[in-house]
Scaffold this active site. Structure first.
Site, mmCIF file in Angstrom:
data_model
loop_
_atom_site.group_PDB
_atom_site.id
_atom_site.type_symbol
_atom_site.label_atom_id
_atom_site.label_comp_id
_atom_site.label_asym_id
_atom_site.label_seq_id
_atom_site.Cartn_x
_atom_site.Cartn_y
_atom_site.Cartn_z
ATOM 1 N N SER A 94 -40.038 4.318 23.708
ATOM 2 C CA SER A 94 -38.702 4.462 24.589
ATOM 3 C C SER A 94 -38.815 6.041 25.505
ATOM 4 C CB SER A 94 -36.888 4.158 24.604
ATOM 5 O OG SER A 94 -37.586 2.915 24.248
ATOM 6 N N THR A 95 -39.154 6.800 24.601
ATOM 7 C CA THR A 95 -39.909 8.327 25.370
ATOM 8 C C THR A 95 -40.599 8.170 26.912
ATOM 9 O OG1 THR A 95 -41.350 8.960 24.080
ATOM 10 C CG2 THR A 95 -39.237 9.818 23.774
#
Length: 584
Positions: free
Chosen positions: A315-316
């Site tokens: 999710s970065t």
């Protein structure tokens, strides 16, 4: 009778006279031969004989060059070379010498008392020492032990064993030990770089070996007091000044190691970048090794995971997806997204919780996979790919480090809709932690993507504007909400400073399939109002219960970022802290 006697005496005298003449002639001839030989030696063959003498007793030896230092940005030494001694022997010593000296040499070499003293000093088996002195060897030179401490070399000389000599060399020392091991690497016994920056910049650091003529004795050993002449002076290697700040390197190493131990993780990596230049201020890994004494170290511990290892970033990626869509006009700042599970050609994209309807800030704050997928699918595949590529994915960072990874970014021509969706939450591509940290420079420095450097520089001449400043500032402001109490990374907060960042929790691939092991990731910047530092943390396979990026990687980020900002004297920007400071 008298007359006969007289004749006999005269005859004998004549015989002796002839003999005397013969002896005189022979002596004269011998003398002339000696004179002729002397003339030949002293006049005719002088140059030839002098040349032969020089070839047997005058030799050339190399003079080791001092290897350049590696220093941090503030001039602190990270790698230095110190003079040491290497012990060598001539196995044929007592065979080459003659007369009393040969007998004495062979007697001393047969004396186990001195051999035992030597074995003890060098910490070597006695039998190995004896084999080195084997007179039947066809060698005239053999090392016993390389690069020992000078005081130890003096003790070896004091034993007085014939055939043993000391040659001056240099040994590399790393004052910070395992803290800088992965970055600096190490050299071999010949002082040549084998890993890390020592290998990368070997030609700059190593210098040029010199040479001199010396006098040798009958056993071909150098008589140290008799240097004939210097042929070429050694040229010291050049020093290397890094972008690394040793203080931050220690801080980052300490906190990463503590986090790895706390969460019983397999490995980890952490990078600190200077937001306005792309300079690498610290880069650390776990597990590590001691470059000063590598005995027992595993080769797998030598690699600089932050640069050479890749993983799916999870999710970065979501802040970059939001930035790309905003900058291209494919979504609007006030747009709302329904986060109900999304079916894409028979495959489902789901969130861990029901987040209802979210705006863009909420998408990042709650880390919604469904909303991120919808944002990704709103963009043409080529545009989406080009943006990911523009922030450095699918290509090496370009620092030239040995084994530097490029990661992977599949070409958009082969994407399915589902693959495009999963790319929005970090599956289907791979990056190194250094690449990930670098991509966030575009958010931290108002849309400018910086190149990264391990060498100190004041400006980045290769920065590229990949986003508008307005878009970068908007996304950065959204990311501040991730660190708020109801965000996914509350433990990433730093007292006194506004922090912007994003968590990532990624399933690891094992044997071609996703496993139940995780990578915990956090990338953030501070102060969010004007970012000075970017820190990216990756913890590999935490096994102490927690595995979410916000619970494992974020606390490490918080400790490192807080300590780094204070060490660098960065002014707090949180309103509450500012009001307290102003009241004082």
């Amino acid at each position: 009778m008298l007359q006969a006697e007289k004749k006999r005496n005269i005859k004998q005298a004549d015989d002796f006279s002839g003999r005397r003449k013969l002896v005189m002639i022979l002596m004269f001839a011998a003398m002339m031969m000696l004179v002729a030989k002397a003339v030949q030696l002293q006049v005719l063959d002088t140059q030839f004989l002098q040349q032969q003498a020089r070839s047997r007793h005058v030799g050339t030896v190399q003079i080791a060059a001092y290897r350049g230092q590696i220093k941090d940005r503030n001039g602190e030494s990270l790698a230095v070379s110190a003079p040491v001694g290497s012990v060598w022997v001539n196995p044929q010593y007592c065979r080459v010498e003659t007369g009393k000296k040969a007998k004495q040499a062979c007697a001393e070499l047969a004396n186990e008392t001195k051999l035992k003293q030597l074995a003890k000093l060098l910490d070597m088996p006695l039998e190995k020492i004896k084999r080195a002195f084997d007179p039947m060897s066809n060698k005239q030179f053999a090392y016993l032990k390389r690069r020992i401490e000078p005081y130890l070399a003096e003790k070896v000389k004091a034993i007085g064993l014939p055939g043993v000599a000391i040659v001056k060399e240099f040994k590399r020392f790393y004052p910070a030990g395992e803290v800088t091991a992965h970055l600096l690497g190490f050299t071999n016994v010949d002082d040549q770089g084998q890993e890390g920056l020592e290998l990368m910049h070997n030609s700059t650091l190593q210098g040029i070996t010199g040479s001199k003529r010396v006098i040798r004795d009958g056993a071909r050993q150098v008589i140290e007091e008799h240097d004939v002449e210097s042929i070429e002076e050694p040229e010291a290697g050049q020093d290397l000044t890094l972008s690394i700040d040793e203080r931050l390197q220690y801080l980052a190493y300490r906190e990463l190691k503590a986090g790895i131990i706390m969460h019983n993780a397999e490995a980890g990596a952490l990078v600190i970048l200077e937001a306005e230049t792309g300079n690498v201020l610290a880069i650390v890994n776990q597990p590590s090794f001691n470059p000063n004494s590598r005995k027992g170290s595993k080769i797998s511990h030598y690699r600089n995971r932050a640069i050479t290892d890749v993983f799916e970033p999870g999710s970065t990626m979501k802040p970059l997806v939001v930035a790309a869509a905003l900058d291209g006009g494919y979504v609007k700042e006030n747009q709302l997204f329904i986060t109900k599970s999304l079916r894409i050609k028979g495959k489902w994209v789901k969130d861990g919780h029901d987040y209802g309807t979210l705006n863009l800030t909420g998408v990042l704050k709650k880390s919604s996979n469904v909303a991120a997928s919808k944002i990704a699918l709103s963009m043409p595949p080529e545009y989406f790919w080009r943006f990911y590529n523009s922030v450095g994915f699918g290509m090496p960072p370009g620092i030239g480090f040995p084994g530097e990874a490029s990661g992977s970014l599949p070409d958009y021509s082969g994407w399915s809709a589902f693959e495009q969706a999963t790319l929005s939450f970090g599956y289907g591509l791979s990056v190194s932690i250094l690449q990930l940290a670098r991509s966030y420079t575009a958010l931290a420095d108002d849309g400018k993507l910086h190149s990264v450097s391990l060498l100190k520089r004041d400006h980045d001449n290769y920065a590229q504007q990949v986003l508008s400043a307005a878009t970068a500032i908007k996304v950065r402001t959204m990311l501040e909400q991730v660190v708020k109490k109801d965000g996914t990374a509350y433990q990433a907060r730093v007292d006194g400073y506004r922090v912007a960042g994003k968590t990532g929790t990624v399933k690891k691939v094992k044997d071609g399939a996703y496993s139940n092991d995780y990578l915990s990731v956090f990338v953030g910047m501070a102060p969010a109002s004007d970012p000075k530092l970017i820190i990216a943390v990756m913890v590999d396979t935490p096994q102490a219960g927690q595995y979410y990026g916000g619970l494992v990687a974020a606390p490490i980020f918080s400790k490192v970022m807080g300590g780094a900002l204070r060490l660098l004297g960065v002014t707090p920007d949180e309103e509450q802290s500012m009001s307290v400071l102003l009241s004082k």
